[in-house]
Design an enzyme around this catalytic site. Structure first.
Site, PDB file in Angstrom:
ATOM      1  N   LYS A 178       1.078  -1.190  -0.042  1.00 38.87           N
ATOM      2  CA  LYS A 178      -0.075  -0.040   0.120  1.00 38.87           C
ATOM      3  C   LYS A 178       0.972   1.295   0.004  1.00 38.87           C
ATOM      4  O   LYS A 178       1.969   1.279   0.524  1.00 38.87           O
ATOM      5  CB  LYS A 178      -0.988  -0.103   1.143  1.00 38.87           C
ATOM      6  CG  LYS A 178      -0.473  -0.064   2.575  1.00 38.87           C
ATOM      7  CD  LYS A 178       0.027   1.340   3.045  1.00 38.87           C
ATOM      8  CE  LYS A 178      -0.870   2.522   2.986  1.00 38.87           C
ATOM      9  NZ  LYS A 178      -0.550   3.823   3.255  1.00 38.87           N
ATOM     10  N   THR A 189       5.510   6.063   2.534  1.00 40.70           N
ATOM     11  CA  THR A 189       4.347   5.721   3.587  1.00 40.70           C
ATOM     12  C   THR A 189       3.803   4.307   3.017  1.00 40.70           C
ATOM     13  O   THR A 189       2.812   4.352   2.241  1.00 40.70           O
ATOM     14  CB  THR A 189       3.171   6.827   3.780  1.00 40.70           C
ATOM     15  OG1 THR A 189       2.393   6.143   4.620  1.00 40.70           O
ATOM     16  CG2 THR A 189       2.570   7.101   2.629  1.00 40.70           C
TER      17      THR A 189
END
EC number: 2.3.1.35
Length: 405
Positions: A178, A189
Site C-alpha cells: 500500500k 508511507t
C-alpha cells in the site's frame, strides 16, 4: 486517477503454502470497510524486514524491530489502516503491544511472535480496543482482499505474483503493498509484504530483503516525504520442497532474487502509478556516474523537484528545469560539457547547452504521453541508477488538504 494501473485479480494471485490471510472491519476510520489484516504463518517459516529511517518511527515499527531481533519465530502479522500510531510516545507503544498480545492469545503464541503494522493519520492515539474487538470476526481472505484491507489514500489495491521452478519444484512468490502519498525512501508511507514458499535461511533472507528493497521500494518517490511507518517484510515458508537456499552463490538464490525483484518492482511502480493525483508515470535513468550513489542523487534531484513534476503535469517542455535539478544534485566536479539529457529518445541538451537540432515540438510530443523516460548521461564513469516518480497535479493538493476532513 492511477496511471495505467488495474486492480489485482484474485485468480492471478496464487496462495503461498504456509500463509493464511484473514481480514476484519474494526471501524478505525471508516465504518464498514476492511481495515484489519492478520497474516498467520505456519511453523518453520523465516521472516526478515527493513523499516523506515525516519527518526520519528512509529511504535509498531519499533516493536517489529525488537521482535525480529529477539530471535523467536514470527507466527503472525497484524496490520491496521486508518491510524499510524506514530508520534504517540509510550502510550502508542503500549497500545500496539496490547494488539500483539491479543493476537498472540487468540492463537496460543508468544507476544514476541507477532509483528504489528499501522498506517494512517499521525499523532492520533491508536484505537487498540476496536482492533482487539474485531479479532473474533476475522474471516479468511485471498491476496486481493488482503491488499484492499491495507489501503489508505490508495485508489487501487496493489498486488503481484510470480511462479518459478527451482530444481524441478514449483515455487510461488506473491505480495501486496500500500502507498500513494508521503512516498520517498527510505522507504515511503509504504507497507509491503511478500511471501514465498521457497526455503531460505535467515542470513540469506536478511540479505535478500535489503537487496530487493534497494532496487524497488527504495527507488521511488511521489512527493519527497519519508513516512514514519515504512515497512517491507519478506516471508519464507519453506513449503515448496525446493532446495534450501543458504548461500548467495547458489543458482537458486539468483533465481529467487529475480522473482522477488519482479514482484517488488511491480508493487513499487504501482505505488507511483497510484501516486496521489498522478496523471503521469516517469522513469528517471542516470548513467555514466562514478558511483551508484551519485547517480541516485541526480535521479532524485529530478524526481522530487516540484518544478519538474508540475511541468510534467502541464505537459510543458520547460526542460531547463531538468538541467537545473541536475546542477544542484550535489555531484562533485560535474563536467556539464560531457553531460547529455534525453527525453525518451530525444536529445535535449549536450555539450553544456541545448542540442542545436532539438525542436520544442519533439519535447512536446513526449510530454503529452502518460509514460515518460528522462535519461541523463553523466559521461564520467560506468555506474547507473533508476528511479520512478509521478507528476504533481491539482488533485494531489486536494487529497492532502482534505486528508483529515
Amino acid at each position: 486517477m492511477a496511471v495505467n494501473l488495474n486492480p489485482p485479480q484474485a485468480g492471478q494471485l496464487p496462495a503461498v503454502a504456509g500463509v493464511e490471510l484473514l481480514v476484519a472491519e474494526a471501524g478505525i476510520k471508516t465504518p464498514g470497510r476492511k481495515d484489519v489484516l492478520v497474516v498467520k504463518l505456519d511453523k518453520g517459516n523465516t521472516v526478515a524486514g527493513v523499516f523506515t529511517r525516519n527518526r520519528f518511527c512509529a511504535a509498531p515499527v519499533q516493536l517489529c524491530q525488537e521482535h525480529l531481533a529477539a530471535g523467536v519465530q514470527i507466527r503472525a502479522l497484524v496490520v491496521n489502516t486508518g491510524n499510524a500510531n506514530a508520534g504517540t510516545g509510550f502510550d502508542g507503544r503500549a497500545r500496539a503491544l496490547s494488539v500483539c498480545r491479543a493476537v498472540a492469545e487468540r492463537d496460543q503464541l508468544q507476544t514476541e511472535q507477532v509483528l504489528p503494522f499501522s498506517t494512517g493519520v499521525i499523532l492520533e492515539p491508536l484505537p487498540a480496543d476496536k482492533i482487539v474487538a474485531a479479532l473474533p470476526a476475522l474471516r479468511q481472505a485471498d491476496w486481493a482482499e488482503a491488499a484492499e484491507a491495507i489501503m489508505t489514500t490508495d485508489t487501487l489495491a496493489k498486488a503481484a505474483s510470480r511462479r518459478l521452478d527451482i530444481g524441478g519444484k514449483a515455487v510461488t512468490v506473491t505480495g501486496i503493498a500500500k502507498g500513494s502519498g508521503m512516498i520517498h525512501p527510505n522507504m515511503a508511507t509504504m507497507l509491503g509484504f511478500v511471501a514465498t514458499d521457497a526455503a531460505v535461511t535467515r542470513p540469506m533472507l536478511n540479505q535478500l530483503v535489503r537487496e530487493v528493497a534497494d532496487q524497488s521500494f527504495n527507488s521511488i518517490t511521489v512527493d519527497g516525504d519519508t513516512s514514519t511507518n515504512d515497512s517491507f517484510i519478506l516471508i519464507s515458508t519453506g513449503q515448496s520442497g525446493a532446495e534450501l537456499i543458504d548461500s548467495a552463490e547458489q543458482p537458486a538464490y539468483q533465481q529467487l532474487k529475480q522473482a522477488l525483484l519482479e514482484v517488488a518492482i511491480e508493487l513499487a511502480q504501482a505505488i507511483v502509478r497510484d501516486g496521489e493525483g498522478a496523471t503521469k508515470f516517469i522513469t528517471v535513468d542516470v548513467n555514466g556516474g562514478r558511483s551508484v550513489a551519485e547517480c541516485k542523487d541526480v535521479a532524485y534531484a529530478i524526481a522530487r523537484s516540484p518544478l519538474v513534476k508540475t511541468a510534467f503535469f502541464a505537459s510543458d517542455p520547460n526542460l531547463g528545469r531538468l538541467l537545473a535539478a541536475i546542477g544542484y544534485a550535489g555531484v562533485a566536479d560535474l563536467d556539464v560539457d560531457r553531460l547529455s539529457l534525453y527525453l525518451d529518445d530525444v536529445l535535449v541538451a549536450c555539450e553544456g547547452g541545448r542540442n542545436p537540432a532539438y525542436k520544442e515540438a519533439q519535447g512536446q510530443a513526449v510530454m503529452n504521453q502518460s509514460e515518460i523516460t528522462v535519461r541523463v548521461e553523466l559521461g564520467r564513469g560506468s555506474a547507473s541508477a533508476r528511479v520512478w516518480t509521478c507528476d504533481f497535479s491539482y488533485e494531489y493538493v486536494r487529497i492532502n488538504a482534505d486528508y483529515r476532513s
